[in-house]
Each structure stands twice: as C-alpha cells, then as structure tokens.
Design an enzyme around this catalytic site. Structure first.
Site, PDB file in Angstrom:
ATOM      1  N   ARG A 118     -46.163 -19.925  -1.031  1.00 17.64           N
ATOM      2  CA  ARG A 118     -45.204 -19.908  -2.127  1.00 17.64           C
ATOM      3  C   ARG A 118     -45.814 -19.409  -3.431  1.00 17.64           C
ATOM      4  NH1 ARG A 118     -43.328 -24.598  -3.988  1.00 17.64           N
ATOM      5  NH2 ARG A 118     -44.082 -25.923  -2.297  1.00 17.64           N
ATOM      6  N   TYR A 172     -22.525  -5.296  -9.641  1.00 18.28           N
ATOM      7  CA  TYR A 172     -22.357  -5.733  -8.257  1.00 18.28           C
ATOM      8  C   TYR A 172     -21.549  -7.026  -8.261  1.00 18.28           C
ATOM      9  CZ  TYR A 172     -23.667  -7.997  -3.862  1.00 18.28           C
ATOM     10  OH  TYR A 172     -23.643  -8.659  -2.664  1.00 18.28           O
ATOM     11  N   ASP A 237     -30.054  -3.043 -13.638  1.00 10.48           N
ATOM     12  CA  ASP A 237     -30.030  -2.992 -12.181  1.00 10.48           C
ATOM     13  C   ASP A 237     -30.152  -1.519 -11.792  1.00 10.48           C
ATOM     14  OD1 ASP A 237     -29.359  -2.907  -9.460  1.00 10.48           O
ATOM     15  OD2 ASP A 237     -28.031  -4.652  -9.630  1.00 10.48           O
ATOM     16  N   LYS A 262     -31.713  -2.310  -0.165  1.00  9.60           N
ATOM     17  CA  LYS A 262     -31.023  -1.021  -0.127  1.00  9.60           C
ATOM     18  C   LYS A 262     -32.019   0.136   0.029  1.00  9.60           C
ATOM     19  CE  LYS A 262     -27.347  -3.555  -0.948  1.00  9.60           C
ATOM     20  NZ  LYS A 262     -27.819  -4.883  -1.359  1.00  9.60           N
TER      21      LYS A 262
END
Length: 441
Positions: A118, A172, A237, A262
């Site tokens: 982590r 989005y 973004d 993407k």
C-alpha cells in the site's frame, strides 16, 4: 481573455444548402490537416520532453519507449520485471519505523527497499515515472481506477478545509456525479469557462475541466483557464487527448488526470487511474492512497508501462482513422452534426437524425460498449450509459443530447469501419421509416 466555448465542437460549424449543420470535418482540406499532419503537430508541439541528465532532450516517441526502463540494461534485463509482493522482509525494524515516520510526514516515497504494497510497488513506480515524463511533471501517482484518482485529489483538498470545487461541464458522467452528489463532502459550482474567476471562493480547493470533453469533445483554452484560476490548482482531465496531443502542465495546469484504463493501457484489459503533478501534491496523494487502499495492482502497472511504449503510434494511427470517418459522417445526410476536436484525436461524437439506439443495435464490426481508447472501435450512447447518472437537464444543457453517439475509433482499416457504420446508419434509417409508416396507419 479567450477561454473557448464549453459547448464548442471544434469543427467551425456551417450550414450546407439543405440547412443541415455540419463541421469543418466535411471539408477534405480541414480534415486532411488534422489527419495528414497530426504527426507533425504532435512532434512540433509536444514531441520533445526533457530527459534525465544535464541539457538532455528526448523526443516523445523515444520517451514513451524508454521512460521508466532506463535502468534495465544495466541490470541485465530487457523487459521490466513484475514484482507481485505485498510485503517485503526487513530485519531492521528501527529503520522501518523511521521510514514510515518519514512517509507520514510528507508522503515521499520511502528510501531503500519497499515496505508494504500500500505504500508503493516497484512495477507501479516504473509506470508512474514514465507517465510523469510524458506529461512533463515531476511526479505521478497511480490508482486502481480513474475515479479513485479523482477521489484522492478531492480528499486531499478536503483535508485542508478546501471543499469547494469550480467545474466546467461537460465532464465524464461519473466525475459529474461525484461532484454533484457531494459523496466526498465537496461542494461544486458549475460555470462556463468565462465564469471561473468570479466563482472562486476562499475555500475553493480545485478547478476541474476536461478538454477535449467527454462526450461532446468541446475544447478549452487551457492557458486562459489556468490564468483565471490564480493560485487555485487547475486539474485537467487529459484522458481523451493523452500527452501525445497535449500536455496541460505546459499550459499552467497543476494536476493532470487520466483514466489510464483508456489510451494509456490501450487494449481494454487493464483498469487504472493516474494523476501527474508536482512532488508536493504527489506526497499527499500517496498518503491518501495508503490510507484508503486504492492501490494499483502490479500486473496492471506492468501492462500500463507496456502500453505507453506504443501510445504515440496508436494515437496517431487511430486519429487518422477518426479524421477520415469524421469527414464522411459530416457529409452524410443521415447525420445531423459531427463533433471532432481541433487538436485531432481518435474520438468522434455525432448526432443522428434517426434513432441512435438503432445504430447501436445495428453495428457488427464496431463493438457497442462503454469505455474508449482501445485498439478496436467502440460506440456507445452517452445519454444511456456514460452520462446516465447526470441529471437530464444538466446533461442536455452541456450538449449531451439524446441523439448523440460517441465513437472511439480504433486501428482497424478505415474502409471496413466506414462500411459497418454506413450499413448501421442505413438499417437505423430503414427502421425509422417502418416505425413512422406504422404510426400513420
């Protein structure tokens, strides 16, 4: 100050003899500029990045292949190793305590060997290094998804008492929903680009924009937007453009967000998010990632690093296909309007005269699926899927109409793609004719 328009489709809309609204993609010369010299634009505008070493500079294509891998040859390796460890042995518990204390102070990556999954992973760190190099930022922090990455940014600002966000639609759909619903305690003010400066408050922690925007492909003058933000961090973004077409940090953005699912991954087989930023903000993001557990799996980090090596080639090839399809769609009487960005890219949005659902149902080569940026072409109806969670009035007000379709163009032969779209548009038109005839009986 020129911000561009939040609903500008980037196509210099004109009306033909029938009054049908089309865009510059209908003009072979205009699209030829995007498709034929897209590579030149990429190399000329964002094609050279600073490389390690005094005065060293490497082209974007070179950086995509070598960033995050520069040490491999010295280790006798060619491919990056995948470290799947969740924990790491150490006989020096006092040293471990000191390193964890240091991480808790500023979120800096611990010196020496890893401690725990982590806190960080060597394979994921390679991807982060490479993406930061491509975006031209000092650091990058990867997460399990794009939404996990955005959530971490909001949590960082919220923890500082800066809960107010100024945002420009469209975004989005899930990003819009996260802000509007206040799920993380944020308060959002939606504005047109020209209203950003007036919307800022003492507790404003972030300005959020997407350019080209999902799904309308509206573009913004990022430099003007960054200027309007003043000292408030601008988050852009950059999922649709990728660093191949634009690097927002060069225009004043402090934070650059990607749904790495993407184009960065590029093959539809990995889910991830990443924020490129300065090291100070990266430290805070790592602390949130450690506390909330939104970590990226090492195998995903490996796939993303591999994906980056072909990113420029994939984006340019898909963009050439998209430019040609945009030209053909804008000349088609079954299509009401085409949206294609000035900077190019592999995304097209188009509005049909008939039923968009019939087009979705009729494609055979193109895959009817949410998501984008894969090597194969995908089509979806934003009002039904990606932006369904956005209030209908807000959705339509930002240009996401009920007849809008979003096309993520892949690497197939453009003639095969056009044949499939042409036949799907034809079948949709025929279905419309049958329905109208039946309704008149």
């Amino acid at each position: 100050m020129d911000f561009g328009s939040s609903t500008d489709n980037g196509l210099h809309d004109t009306a033909d003899e029938s009054g049908r609204t089309t865009g510059a993609a209908e003009t072979a010369g205009a699209v030829g500029t995007v498709g034929a010299v897209g590579t030149a634009r990429t190399v000329g505008v964002v094609g050279v990045v600073e490389a390690a070493g005094p005065g060293a500079r490497r082209a974007l294509d070179t950086e995509a292949v070598h960033a995050g891998r520069d040490d491999l040859a010295r280790q006798g390796l060619h491919a990056a190793p995948i470290d799947l460890s969740t924990t790491y042995p150490s006989y020096d518990s006092r040293g471990e305590a000191a390193r964890i204390d240091a991480f808790a102070t500023d979120g800096a990556e611990p010196d020496g060997p890893p401690v725990y999954g982590r806190l960080g992973n060597p394979t994921v760190a390679r991807f982060e290094t490479a993406l930061a190099r491509l975006e031209g930022t000092p650091s990058a922090v990867a997460f399990a998804s794009g939404m996990a990455a955005l959530s971490a940014v909001l949590l960082v600002r919220n923890s500082m008492g800066l809960r107010h966000v100024v945002a420009v639609r469209p975004l989005y759909g899930c990003s819009d929903h996260l802000l509007t619903a206040g799920l993380l305690g944020s308060e959002v003010t939606w504005v047109d680009p020209a209203g950003i400066e007036d919307a800022l408050r003492p507790d404003t922690g972030l300005v959020l924009v997407e350019s080209p925007a999902n799904p309308t492909l509206a573009e913004l003058d990022l430099r003007a937007v960054a200027h309007a933000c003043g000292s408030v961090p601008l988050l852009v973004d950059n999922t649709f453009a990728t660093p191949v077409l634009q690097r927002p940090a060069e225009h004043g953005a402090r934070l650059v967000l990607h749904s790495a699912t993407k184009y960065l991954g590029g093959h539809g087989d990995v889910m991830a998010g990443v924020v490129a930023c300065d090291e100070e903000f990266a430290g805070r993001l790592r602390q949130v990632r450690f506390a909330t557990g939104g970590v990226l799996h090492p195998l995903a980090g490996y796939l993303l690093l591999r994906g980056l090596s072909t990113l420029p080639v994939r984006v340019r090839a898909a963009s050439a296909n998209a430019a040609e399809l945009a030209r053909r769609l804008s000349a088609d009487p079954r299509v009401a309007r085409v949206h294609y960005p000035r900077i190019g890219g592999a995304m097209i949005a188009f509005e049909v005269h008939g039923d968009p659902h019939e087009v979705i149902a009729a494609v055979r080569l193109v895959t009817p699926a949410v998501s984008l940026g894969s090597v194969d072409t995908l089509i979806q109806h934003p009002a039904s899927i990606s932006h369904r969670v956005v209030d209908a009035a807000d959705r339509r007000g930002s240009g996401v109409t009920d007849r809008l379709l979003r096309l993520s163009v892949g690497l197939e032969d453009v003639e095969d793609l056009w044949r499939d779209l042409d036949e799907a548009l034809g079948r949709a038109r025929d279905s419309d004719v049958v329905r109208v005839a039946a309704a008149r009986r």
